[in-house]
Design a protein around this motif. Sequence first.
Motif, PDB file in Angstrom:
ATOM      1  N   UNK E  57       0.728  -1.167  -0.079  1.00 25.74           N
ATOM      2  CA  UNK E  57       0.019  -0.004   0.134  1.00 25.74           C
ATOM      3  C   UNK E  57       0.979   1.274   0.072  1.00 25.74           C
ATOM      4  N   UNK E  58       1.901   1.132   0.762  1.00 30.86           N
ATOM      5  CA  UNK E  58       2.550   2.329   1.064  1.00 30.86           C
ATOM      6  C   UNK E  58       3.412   2.587  -0.399  1.00 30.86           C
ATOM      7  N   UNK E  59       4.019   1.652  -0.878  1.00 33.99           N
ATOM      8  CA  UNK E  59       4.650   1.950  -2.293  1.00 33.99           C
ATOM      9  C   UNK E  59       3.632   2.440  -3.244  1.00 33.99           C
ATOM     10  N   UNK E  60       2.585   1.944  -3.387  1.00 39.60           N
ATOM     11  CA  UNK E  60       1.542   2.577  -4.190  1.00 39.60           C
ATOM     12  C   UNK E  60       1.127   3.761  -4.166  1.00 39.60           C
ATOM     13  N   UNK E  61       0.955   4.147  -2.853  1.00 42.05           N
ATOM     14  CA  UNK E  61       0.603   5.630  -2.448  1.00 42.05           C
ATOM     15  C   UNK E  61       1.885   6.554  -2.791  1.00 42.05           C
ATOM     16  N   UNK E  62       3.089   6.054  -2.665  1.00 37.16           N
ATOM     17  CA  UNK E  62       4.221   6.894  -2.830  1.00 37.16           C
ATOM     18  C   UNK E  62       4.347   7.233  -4.291  1.00 37.16           C
ATOM     19  N   UNK E  63       4.070   6.140  -4.993  1.00 35.11           N
ATOM     20  CA  UNK E  63       4.253   6.453  -6.611  1.00 35.11           C
ATOM     21  C   UNK E  63       3.098   7.296  -7.208  1.00 35.11           C
TER      22      UNK E  63
END
Lengths: 100, 100, 100, 316, 316, 316
Positions: E57-63
């Motif tokens: 989830x974090x990676x997605x939000x970051x992108x």
Amino acid sequence: MNSSMRKLLTVITEAALESVLTKDLERLGVHGYTVTDARGKGSRGTRNAAWGESSNIRVEIVCDATVAETIATHLQTRYYDNYAMILFVSDVAVLRPGKF
Amino acid sequence: MNSSMRKLLTVITEAALESVLTKDLERLGVHGYTVTDARGKGSRGTRNAAWGESSNIRVEIVCDATVAETIATHLQTRYYDNYAMILFVSDVAVLRPGKF
Amino acid sequence: MNSSMRKLLTVITEAALESVLTKDLERLGVHGYTVTDARGKGSRGTRNAAWGESSNIRVEIVCDATVAETIATHLQTRYYDNYAMILFVSDVAVLRPGKF
Amino acid sequence: MSAFDPVLLFFLLGLTAGLLRSELRLPAAVYELVSMLLLLSIGLKGGVELARQPFGALALQALAVMAMGSLLPLVAYPVLRFMGRFPRADAASIAAHYGSVSVATYAVATTYFTSRQIEFEAHMPFLLAVLEIPAILVGIVLARGLSRDIRLGSIAHETLLGKGIVLLVGGLVIGWASGTDGIAPMKPLFFDLFKGILALFLLEMGLITAAQFGSLRRYGLFLVLFGIGMPLFSSVVGIALGYGLGLSLGGTAMLAILAASASYIAVPAAMRISVPEANPTLSLAASLGVTFPFNVLVGIPLYHAMTVKVFALAGG
Amino acid sequence: MSAFDPVLLFFLLGLTAGLLRSELRLPAAVYELVSMLLLLSIGLKGGVELARQPFGALALQALAVMAMGSLLPLVAYPVLRFMGRFPRADAASIAAHYGSVSVATYAVATTYFTSRQIEFEAHMPFLLAVLEIPAILVGIVLARGLSRDIRLGSIAHETLLGKGIVLLVGGLVIGWASGTDGIAPMKPLFFDLFKGILALFLLEMGLITAAQFGSLRRYGLFLVLFGIGMPLFSSVVGIALGYGLGLSLGGTAMLAILAASASYIAVPAAMRISVPEANPTLSLAASLGVTFPFNVLVGIPLYHAMTVKVFALAGG
Amino acid sequence: MSAFDPVLLFFLLGLTAGLLRSELRLPAAVYELVSMLLLLSIGLKGGVELARQPFGALALQALAVMAMGSLLPLVAYPVLRFMGRFPRADAASIAAHYGSVSVATYAVATTYFTSRQIEFEAHMPFLLAVLEIPAILVGIVLARGLSRDIRLGSIAHETLLGKGIVLLVGGLVIGWASGTDGIAPMKPLFFDLFKGILALFLLEMGLITAAQFGSLRRYGLFLVLFGIGMPLFSSVVGIALGYGLGLSLGGTAMLAILAASASYIAVPAAMRISVPEANPTLSLAASLGVTFPFNVLVGIPLYHAMTVKVFALAGG
Ligand SMILES: Nc1ncnc2c1ncn2[C@@H]1O[C@H](COP(=O)(O)O)[C@@H](O)[C@H]1O
Ligand SMILES: Nc1ncnc2c1ncn2[C@@H]1O[C@H](COP(=O)(O)O)[C@@H](O)[C@H]1O
Ligand SMILES: Nc1ncnc2c1ncn2[C@@H]1O[C@H](COP(=O)(O)O)[C@@H](O)[C@H]1O
Ligand code: NA
Ligand code: NA
Ligand code: NA
């Protein structure tokens, strides 16, 4: 005291330039430099050092005439148009000229 | 303005020396001095004032040629070998020469 | 470098004067000035910058001889008697003389 | 929860930022504020305790600790001079650093002990203060010899009036005179903020430590070995002394930590003036570049474990 | 109780004092200390949360957030260049400021949300950090074009090591590694003092903002309109993205606030070096003189209200 | 527990360190931070109270207190001019210092009163602010005479925008507008740390005071006598006025303390510009070298005792 003459080049400019400027100086072959924090006013308005963005530094370099000229020319061509900057040169007597 | 010439002696050295240095100056008979904090680089490496140990001071003394010479000789013999220190002398015009 | 000569006027005085002094300078038509914080000792005793009251400033103005003279005379008549203050003038070479 | 106490992570953050040449740094004024607060809170905490101690015991401990502070440089000096081939002045100056103490190391140790509920004599800061000076005088004598007049008196005077000592001793006296209740209203600043302030301080220590690595590379392996070997030796001396003085297990471990720590404020300042021909970057590279990180990251738990062993053996 | 949160009254105090030409000002060292504390506490708070988040989830939000940070300048640039008739470098530099974020605005928003018990994803500071850089690179490309070699790599590196990022990310990592209990002993400094520290910071922000008004008068109406219009637009983008990412109402509003905020530290510093011909007073006049006051005084409640509307409509 | 409140021990520590020529000193930036915090917390505390006061009563008290502030210099001036044989400018400048107030003295008094549960009107900081200016204008008139145009207006303006007043009044207004609940989240910084911050401040005050002793020796006995006699007289005036205004016992004692205190920030700054021929070291030697230590060490308990007496007599 057996002293000999050198040039004292003083540059007053934006604090933001400190690291790039000192890198330049070393590349141009100075043996040393001194930096003090400053504030002031000039053609680019007041720089009152209230915070980082608006503060100045005062850089002094003791060197021989040739190096002084090289530096002055470099700074003028490289930074004068885009940065708050002045420089002036005076004659100073130094001991141990080898150092400079 | 009726001005007369004096010497401006500038010493840049380690902050640790401030108190001993100013004591010396008074003993050598100067009428005054000015100190500003500085950082810089020289033969003894970078002194970036990140903390006390590594910061410099810039001491200015306006005095007559003889006193300037005495001070320069004293500093050179006393401190040059063991401390980060440079000094240079220039000519300045002062008002009220009596003060200096 | 095609440089031309100007005067570097250095004033060392009480920090309390900074705002009035810089106002004066602008009225006297300087194109700029540089201020650094300082401490020191002189005929009016030690000013060790321990707190506001006792700290000094060091003001530098690069200008032509006439302006330098005007400023010097003004400061001498206006402030010398009542304030800790010294000033001295030296010759400096500048690029882009138009600026000063 | 991480292997390291969070305050040590601040040290590592500073270290990393420094090694990556980040422009991060504490303004000098902030660094001073932070160290003043640490010195005062350590002093105040210890002072409150002092009132409760019998004078006799204190005097005895003070003397014993001063003896240790004078002895350690005498051990370090020959090692540096003859094994390390350092010039006399440098050997003497480095030796002095290791005879004295590091307040930051002590501060980290207190948080380590507190978070593990390890009891220790609360008047330790008194011994910390006592331990700071003697090594300086010994170091100067090692460099100059006793023969020539070196006005040890005036030097001691100078050193006693140094920022660090004045604040530490001042805090001790105020704490002693005010007692717990008197100090209470100042608790929020001096005690509650302690660990946060220590974190900021260690952030800067990390940056300063990183700056030493350059000189370390220059002065080579011996300094690194000495910077680890000397504290290990000192810690043993500290444990022996603590045990001999009948300190608690925690107190003994703490004394070991004090012994193992190397000064980087009082001593450098004094040496710069009294032994100017000594190269200051050498001593700082050793004390800040090697010994401080070693002590806070490895030494503190290690010395504590050693002390536990000793007490176990002695105990039965 | 007043219409404004007290911390905003400190901002207004600074603003008034500045406009009245009072000699009041925070010493530079104090300003730095205060900003360091804000960055660290925001980072620590967010870091503690990070541990609890699934990496995916974090990676997605970051992108997604990085994409937004790169897109916003691309929208701002043509407006500035062709409607505002700004030279290329100035348009690019201002655009970069608005693609990045303002930590101070975020800090004010957190106090606004907290005092109204509005929940939001506690790892927001992570997105705050992520959002800081991309716009800088885009701005440089807009000014220089991709053709010429502009060593984006080294620039990114430079920027990543800037004071602000190091402290924010450092705080995140330490918080993540230490967890709530590990941080607890530092709570008094980093969390309890937060709002008071923020008040001091806003006092200085008020003084700095006042100093921008002069240049504003010079550069005229368009800059003012842009300084209000752009954040309004960005907030809508932020809301859309937050909603799309499935953030909570509070989280969505917070993302809108981040989108709407304009940088005044990381970006100016980077632009000064990488796009020197851009006039720095222009961007600061807009971001500090117009957008910051607009956001903290009007924007935050407004963006929150907008988000509530959207969630209401979507909800039913 | 010691005879002195611990914060006074910090003052004595600074004083001792200063007299022993220790290199200890607070960095200028830290001194400023500490005074800003004191001024803001005093202002905030008082402001919260203001809301509760009837405007009429406040206006009356303000006027009365301003009258006192203008009267005291008129009493001090002839004493200094004719008994002290001081030049006109010096007499006028010193007189102005004693008509105004010292925030530090007030801060010490509040801790003294609080630790002894002595109640006092919580809006005192309002009177403190009001009392700061009038004496300055009177002093200037005494030095220059009314004849010559001395633009009192612009001077008042200048002074009103001085750092101290802006923070004190700013704090009052913010406190007044926010109320207790609004201020609550800032309590940890502005209220909980108060006594610790005051301790740091007094440490520096001690150092500054020590620096005055030199000039004292030079200017001799009269200045010392005046520095003790004048506050004693002023305290009586303060008690009379407080009693007349119907203040509580604590409030009356506090007004006596304000009357007895001598300025060392606002007034020196103003005099330096408006009465330059006055020797600043004279006034500071008296106000910092004599009156401040006398007030905090002896005066505060004394004036309180006097007030108790008066209320006892009047009471029965
Ligand atoms: N005539 C001058 N004398 C002394 N310092 C100056 C002068 N002109 C400019 N400066 C300094 O140089 C900085 C940059 O100058 P400028 O590029 O003219 O804005 C100013 O902020 C001042 O600190
Ligand atoms: N050529 C130079 N020009 C200006 N300042 C210098 C120069 N060389 C040395 N300095 C200053 O003097 C200090 C001591 O110099 P050094 O003894 O050569 O290390 C340095 O830290 C610099 O601040
Ligand atoms: N001979 C001197 N050389 C350098 N600086 C001086 C000298 N005399 C005075 N000053 C500086 O000027 C300030 C005011 O000087 P005075 O008016 O003589 O007290 C002092 O505090 C020093 O900082
Ligand atoms: Na040791
Ligand atoms: Na944005
Ligand atoms: Na008074």
